[in-house]
Design a protein around this motif. Structure first.
Motif, PDB file in Angstrom:
ATOM      1  N   ALA A 175       0.836  -1.204   0.000  1.00  0.00           N
ATOM      2  CA  ALA A 175       0.000   0.000   0.000  1.00  0.00           C
ATOM      3  C   ALA A 175       0.867   1.248   0.000  1.00  0.00           C
ATOM      4  CB  ALA A 175      -0.913  -0.008   1.221  1.00  0.00           C
ATOM      5  N   PHE A 192     -12.287  -0.380   3.239  1.00  0.00           N
ATOM      6  CA  PHE A 192     -11.954  -1.676   3.813  1.00  0.00           C
ATOM      7  C   PHE A 192     -11.244  -1.470   5.153  1.00  0.00           C
ATOM      8  CE2 PHE A 192     -11.423  -4.671  -0.123  1.00  0.00           C
ATOM      9  CZ  PHE A 192     -12.798  -4.677  -0.288  1.00  0.00           C
ATOM     10  N   TYR A 197      -8.620  -5.580   3.685  1.00  0.00           N
ATOM     11  CA  TYR A 197      -7.637  -5.292   2.633  1.00  0.00           C
ATOM     12  C   TYR A 197      -6.732  -6.499   2.421  1.00  0.00           C
ATOM     13  CZ  TYR A 197      -3.821  -3.206   0.019  1.00  0.00           C
ATOM     14  OH  TYR A 197      -2.878  -2.952  -0.939  1.00  0.00           O
ATOM     15  N   ALA A 201      -8.291  -7.249  -1.174  1.00  0.00           N
ATOM     16  CA  ALA A 201      -7.804  -6.234  -2.113  1.00  0.00           C
ATOM     17  C   ALA A 201      -7.248  -6.907  -3.371  1.00  0.00           C
ATOM     18  CB  ALA A 201      -6.748  -5.364  -1.453  1.00  0.00           C
ATOM     19  N   ARG A 202      -7.624  -6.362  -4.527  1.00  0.00           N
ATOM     20  CA  ARG A 202      -7.238  -6.958  -5.800  1.00  0.00           C
ATOM     21  C   ARG A 202      -6.634  -5.908  -6.744  1.00  0.00           C
ATOM     22  NH1 ARG A 202      -8.077 -10.593  -2.956  1.00  0.00           N
ATOM     23  NH2 ARG A 202      -9.430 -12.431  -3.262  1.00  0.00           N
ATOM     24  N   ALA A 210      -2.470  -3.465  -5.539  1.00  0.00           N
ATOM     25  CA  ALA A 210      -3.886  -3.323  -5.171  1.00  0.00           C
ATOM     26  C   ALA A 210      -4.049  -1.966  -4.513  1.00  0.00           C
ATOM     27  CB  ALA A 210      -4.321  -4.448  -4.234  1.00  0.00           C
ATOM     28  N   ILE A 212      -6.278   0.657  -3.558  1.00  0.00           N
ATOM     29  CA  ILE A 212      -7.680   1.046  -3.351  1.00  0.00           C
ATOM     30  C   ILE A 212      -7.804   2.523  -2.980  1.00  0.00           C
ATOM     31  CG2 ILE A 212      -8.381  -1.283  -2.706  1.00  0.00           C
ATOM     32  CD1 ILE A 212      -8.376  -0.329   0.246  1.00  0.00           C
ATOM     33  N   ASP A 218      -8.955  -1.039  -9.338  1.00  0.00           N
ATOM     34  CA  ASP A 218      -8.581  -1.825  -8.158  1.00  0.00           C
ATOM     35  C   ASP A 218      -9.692  -1.784  -7.114  1.00  0.00           C
ATOM     36  OD1 ASP A 218      -6.235  -2.063  -9.533  1.00  0.00           O
ATOM     37  OD2 ASP A 218      -4.944  -1.251  -7.960  1.00  0.00           O
ATOM     38  N   THR A 219     -10.293  -0.612  -6.940  1.00  0.00           N
ATOM     39  CA  THR A 219     -11.386  -0.463  -5.981  1.00  0.00           C
ATOM     40  C   THR A 219     -12.560  -1.360  -6.355  1.00  0.00           C
ATOM     41  OG1 THR A 219     -10.775   1.798  -5.374  1.00  0.00           O
ATOM     42  CG2 THR A 219     -13.082   1.171  -5.060  1.00  0.00           C
ATOM     43  N   SER A 222     -11.789  -5.055  -5.963  1.00  0.00           N
ATOM     44  CA  SER A 222     -11.690  -5.435  -4.545  1.00  0.00           C
ATOM     45  C   SER A 222     -13.076  -5.594  -3.923  1.00  0.00           C
ATOM     46  CB  SER A 222     -10.872  -4.394  -3.787  1.00  0.00           C
ATOM     47  OG  SER A 222      -9.544  -4.317  -4.299  1.00  0.00           O
ATOM     48  N   TYR A 226     -14.715  -9.138  -2.435  1.00  0.00           N
ATOM     49  CA  TYR A 226     -15.329  -9.241  -1.111  1.00  0.00           C
ATOM     50  C   TYR A 226     -16.703  -9.895  -1.212  1.00  0.00           C
ATOM     51  CZ  TYR A 226     -16.860  -7.846   3.563  1.00  0.00           C
ATOM     52  OH  TYR A 226     -17.315  -7.861   4.863  1.00  0.00           O
TER      53      TYR A 226
END
Length: 401
Positions: A175, A192, A197, A201-202, A210, A212, A218-219, A222, A226
């Motif tokens: 991050a 998240f 996360y 998170a992806r 990832a 976000i 990415d957001t 993610s 989830y």
């Protein structure tokens, strides 16, 4: 010298008579003797720990910091009417911007839906609700928020585990720094918590990270990961607004009283739009959902509604997401059912009502000041035993009675 064993066991359990300076000193000690060993055991290096927490201070401006002498007491806050969640300006803005973002990210949304089964309109609605499609500020240092809440909030153990998760994120280098969060410690555009996360998170744009905080793909990826993990069923919708006939008791609400939608239909519950339930939904389980009892719109929801509640446990949150998603994609308007006026109550009033119902043997889901489906069920069942027309929602009159 302070009794370190006392600090480990009691913190955060400081006497409210302590000065700020004394509490801040205890905070520094607590980080070193309680948090650092746990972080090290989780694989966090000393360098990462010091970098994240060396400049962190108790943030007295954060909400929900309750002195220990007050823990367990109900704050005198107002219980909000469900209709407040659906103010026209809020819903309208979420819909308008959501349609713009749907066009901007059409290819990304189509790919994510093909991979996960989660519709793009649902991802957009969550994104919009959580961070106004990435437009909302994310102003706080996540480590300061999480450390403060782990030390001085009522749910200290929860925030302590999230603090360790945030340190693991920092250790991984996944991050950006500094790690930014909301006042509750939620990270980035999907909001998240750090543990989420780490789990969901992806990388949605293929750059190997990832992100976000700065990446819409990415957001969206993610959020989809989830919901997919929580059990989203690609073959089902989230729910339908319905007309609830007087012959059907509002006490039948809740995920513990599901039945095939075909059976609800046979009981006289029909879509309020006049359209039939989709044929592919008829044999699937559905649940009556009445966020304001008989004082508001009624819905038959599917298991996907409760997947949305995994993201946020509030009924009205999940309803907002489903409704705004439908407005974005299908062009539907406001709910047809009306929100009727409800009495203004304090959450302590609701706690008193719940406690009274518990004393009569009802399961209200906990006397927490929140009017969930079990509290609504219990109110309606008590009203029925009293020979009153059940509303399944609290009122001043009901509290007095």
């Amino acid at each position: 010298m302070r009794n370190f064993l006392f600090l480990l066991v009691v913190l955060p359990g400081l006497l409210s008579a302590q000065t700020r300076a004394e509490r801040e000193a205890d905070f520094e000690t607590w980080l070193e003797i309680a948090v650092w060993p746990e972080a090290a055991n989780a694989g966090v290096s000393r360098k990462t720990f010091d970098s994240a927490l060396s400049r962190v201070r108790l943030n007295w401006d954060l909400p929900d910091l309750v002195p220990p002498a007050e823990q367990g007491q109900q704050r005198q806050t107002e219980f909000g009417a469900p209709s407040r969640y659906f103010e026209a300006s809020v819903v309208g803005a979420a819909t308008r911007i959501g349609r713009e973002e749907a066009q901007r990210h059409a290819a990304t949304l189509a790919r994510i839906e093909a991979e996960t089964g989660v519709p793009g309109r649902i991802l957009l609605a969550i994104w919009g609700r959580e961070s106004s499609y990435g437009r909302a500020a994310i102003p706080h240092d996540a480590f300061e928020v999480l450390a403060t809440k782990a030390f001085a909030a009522t749910r200290s153990s929860y925030f302590r585990s999230e603090l360790i998760a945030a340190l693991k994120i920092a250790e991984s280098g996944r991050a950006p720094t500094p790690l930014r969060s909301s006042w509750a410690g939620a990270l980035g555009q999907p909001q998240f918590m750090p543990s989420s996360y780490l789990a969901y998170a992806r990388d949605g744009d293929g750059d190997g990270r990832a992100d976000i905080w700065g990446s819409a793909p990415d957001t969206l990826a993610s959020i989809a990961a989830y919901l997919e993990n929580k059990g989203w069923q690609s073959s089902r919708d989230w729910g339908f607004e319905v007309a609830l006939p007087a012959s059907v008791s509002c006490t039948l609400e809740g995920p513990d009283q599901g039945r095939p939608i075909r059976e609800w239909d046979a009981m006289g519950i029909a879509r309020i739009s006049g359209r039939p339930f989709p044929e592919n939904e008829m044999n699937g389980e559905g649940y009556l959902m009445l966020p304001a009892g008989r004082l508001g719109p009624a819905f038959i929801v599917t298991p996907n509604f409760y997947v949305l509640k995994e993201y946020n446990t509030s009924d009205v949150y999940a309803l907002f997401v489903g409704h705004v998603g439908d407005r974005i994609d299908f062009g539907v308007g406001d709910f047809i059912g009306q929100w009727r006026p409800v009495d203004t109550l304090l959450r302590s009033d609701v706690v008193a009502l719940q406690t009274s119902l518990e004393g009569m043997g009802h399961d209200v889901g906990g006397a927490d000041g929140l009017v969930g489906f079990k509290t609504r069920q219990s109110i309606g069942r008590w009203q029925e035993t009293e020979g009153a027309t059940p509303t399944c929602f609290p009122s001043k009159d009901l509290l007095i009675r």
